[in-house]
Design an enzyme around this catalytic site. Sequence first.
Site, PDB file in Angstrom:
ATOM      1  N   ASN A  42      -7.293  20.887 -36.033  1.00  0.00           N
ATOM      2  CA  ASN A  42      -7.614  20.560 -37.423  1.00  0.00           C
ATOM      3  C   ASN A  42      -8.395  21.707 -38.054  1.00  0.00           C
ATOM      4  O   ASN A  42      -9.184  22.388 -37.391  1.00  0.00           O
ATOM      5  CB  ASN A  42      -8.318  19.205 -37.567  1.00  0.00           C
ATOM      6  CG  ASN A  42      -9.522  19.006 -36.675  1.00  0.00           C
ATOM      7  OD1 ASN A  42      -9.668  19.654 -35.652  1.00  0.00           O
ATOM      8  ND2 ASN A  42     -10.400  18.108 -37.063  1.00  0.00           N
ATOM      9  N   ILE A  43      -8.137  21.903 -39.335  1.00  0.00           N
ATOM     10  CA  ILE A  43      -8.731  23.009 -40.083  1.00  0.00           C
ATOM     11  C   ILE A  43      -9.308  22.431 -41.365  1.00  0.00           C
ATOM     12  O   ILE A  43      -8.559  21.998 -42.250  1.00  0.00           O
ATOM     13  CB  ILE A  43      -7.672  24.093 -40.406  1.00  0.00           C
ATOM     14  CG1 ILE A  43      -6.998  24.588 -39.114  1.00  0.00           C
ATOM     15  CG2 ILE A  43      -8.314  25.250 -41.167  1.00  0.00           C
ATOM     16  CD1 ILE A  43      -5.754  25.439 -39.331  1.00  0.00           C
ATOM     17  N   GLU A  44     -10.634  22.367 -41.426  1.00  0.00           N
ATOM     18  CA  GLU A  44     -11.286  21.727 -42.578  1.00  0.00           C
ATOM     19  C   GLU A  44     -11.571  22.738 -43.684  1.00  0.00           C
ATOM     20  O   GLU A  44     -11.347  23.947 -43.533  1.00  0.00           O
ATOM     21  CB  GLU A  44     -12.557  21.017 -42.095  1.00  0.00           C
ATOM     22  CG  GLU A  44     -12.214  19.927 -41.093  1.00  0.00           C
ATOM     23  CD  GLU A  44     -13.380  19.034 -40.716  1.00  0.00           C
ATOM     24  OE1 GLU A  44     -14.535  19.430 -40.916  1.00  0.00           O
ATOM     25  OE2 GLU A  44     -13.101  17.930 -40.212  1.00  0.00           O
ATOM     26  N   CYS A  53      -4.726  18.330 -40.622  1.00  0.00           N
ATOM     27  CA  CYS A  53      -4.876  17.704 -39.303  1.00  0.00           C
ATOM     28  C   CYS A  53      -4.228  18.575 -38.222  1.00  0.00           C
ATOM     29  O   CYS A  53      -3.306  19.351 -38.500  1.00  0.00           O
ATOM     30  CB  CYS A  53      -4.196  16.343 -39.282  1.00  0.00           C
ATOM     31  SG  CYS A  53      -4.992  15.087 -40.280  1.00  0.00           S
ATOM     32  N   GLU A  55      -2.194  17.702 -35.865  1.00  0.00           N
ATOM     33  CA  GLU A  55      -0.767  17.407 -35.663  1.00  0.00           C
ATOM     34  C   GLU A  55       0.082  18.168 -36.671  1.00  0.00           C
ATOM     35  O   GLU A  55       1.129  18.736 -36.327  1.00  0.00           O
ATOM     36  CB  GLU A  55      -0.503  15.904 -35.837  1.00  0.00           C
ATOM     37  CG  GLU A  55      -1.251  15.011 -34.871  1.00  0.00           C
ATOM     38  CD  GLU A  55      -2.615  14.572 -35.373  1.00  0.00           C
ATOM     39  OE1 GLU A  55      -3.323  15.393 -36.005  1.00  0.00           O
ATOM     40  OE2 GLU A  55      -2.989  13.418 -35.124  1.00  0.00           O
ATOM     41  N   CYS A  90      -3.127  10.101 -37.968  1.00  0.00           N
ATOM     42  CA  CYS A  90      -3.281   9.455 -39.276  1.00  0.00           C
ATOM     43  C   CYS A  90      -1.898   9.156 -39.873  1.00  0.00           C
ATOM     44  O   CYS A  90      -0.868   9.647 -39.405  1.00  0.00           O
ATOM     45  CB  CYS A  90      -4.105  10.336 -40.215  1.00  0.00           C
ATOM     46  SG  CYS A  90      -3.177  11.684 -40.963  1.00  0.00           S
ATOM     47  N   CYS A  93       0.215  12.214 -40.957  1.00  0.00           N
ATOM     48  CA  CYS A  93       0.831  12.931 -39.824  1.00  0.00           C
ATOM     49  C   CYS A  93       2.000  12.134 -39.251  1.00  0.00           C
ATOM     50  O   CYS A  93       3.019  12.709 -38.863  1.00  0.00           O
ATOM     51  CB  CYS A  93      -0.205  13.233 -38.752  1.00  0.00           C
ATOM     52  SG  CYS A  93      -1.360  14.519 -39.279  1.00  0.00           S
TER      53      CYS A  93
HETATM   54  N1  THU Z   1      -7.827  14.538 -38.087  1.00  0.00           N
HETATM   55  C1  THU Z   1      -6.790  15.118 -37.392  1.00  0.00           C
HETATM   56  O1  THU Z   1      -6.815  16.312 -37.090  1.00  0.00           O
HETATM   57  N2  THU Z   1      -5.746  14.338 -37.039  1.00  0.00           N
HETATM   58  C2  THU Z   1      -5.629  13.016 -37.338  1.00  0.00           C
HETATM   59  O2  THU Z   1      -4.581  12.433 -37.133  1.00  0.00           O
HETATM   60  C3  THU Z   1      -6.785  12.302 -37.888  1.00  0.00           C
HETATM   61  C4  THU Z   1      -7.846  13.149 -38.472  1.00  0.00           C
HETATM   62  C5  THU Z   1      -8.955  15.390 -38.487  1.00  0.00           C
HETATM   63  C6  THU Z   1      -9.085  15.620 -39.955  1.00  0.00           C
HETATM   64  C7  THU Z   1     -10.552  15.951 -40.092  1.00  0.00           C
HETATM   65  O3  THU Z   1     -10.733  17.328 -39.841  1.00  0.00           O
HETATM   66  C8  THU Z   1     -11.215  15.167 -38.965  1.00  0.00           C
HETATM   67  O4  THU Z   1     -10.172  14.799 -38.082  1.00  0.00           O
HETATM   68  C9  THU Z   1     -11.944  13.930 -39.429  1.00  0.00           C
HETATM   69  O5  THU Z   1     -11.140  13.141 -40.210  1.00  0.00           O
END
Ligand code: THU
Length: 135
Positions: A42-44, A53, A55, A90, A93
């Site tokens: 994941n890359i915020e 996300c 995935e 999520c 995804c």
């Molecule tokens: N996140 C994912 O990488 N995959 C998911 O399916 C659910 C959420 C990440 C997004 C965000 O960076 C962190 O988890 C918290 O929501």
Amino acid sequence: MENRELIRLALEAREMAYVPYSKYQVGAALLTKAGKVYKGCNIENASYTPTNCAERTAFFKAVSEGEREFAAIAIVGGYAGVLTGYAYPCGVCRQVMMEFCDPKEFRVITAVSEEEYIDKTLEEMLPYGFGPSSL
Ligand code: THU
């Protein structure tokens, strides 16, 4: 490829998570039908909504390299340290998976370790999904 090896690669991918805001680190390893693996984390973003996300990072890396046929994805997630719970994908995804994968065949492996995981089909994860065959 064995589930445990795909999970090991997802754990490796998780180390790259860029999560200064949530601190929730997610890793994914996407297996193509030909046996190649694309990793994603994941890359915020400071503006929050551009966050990607793990995935989708894996899928977009693979699709942008020309891959279209996928067998499985392993997903791990949690705060720093030992994983305590499953990080289910999520809804967004799951929908991206629906675009490129056969829901009856593609497997979604959510794991807490190489030994402890849940292995479901995409159809089980996203019942009554809307995808390319709906149009
Ligand atoms: N996140 C994912 O990488 N995959 C998911 O399916 C659910 C959420 C990440 C997004 C965000 O960076 C962190 O988890 C918290 O929501």
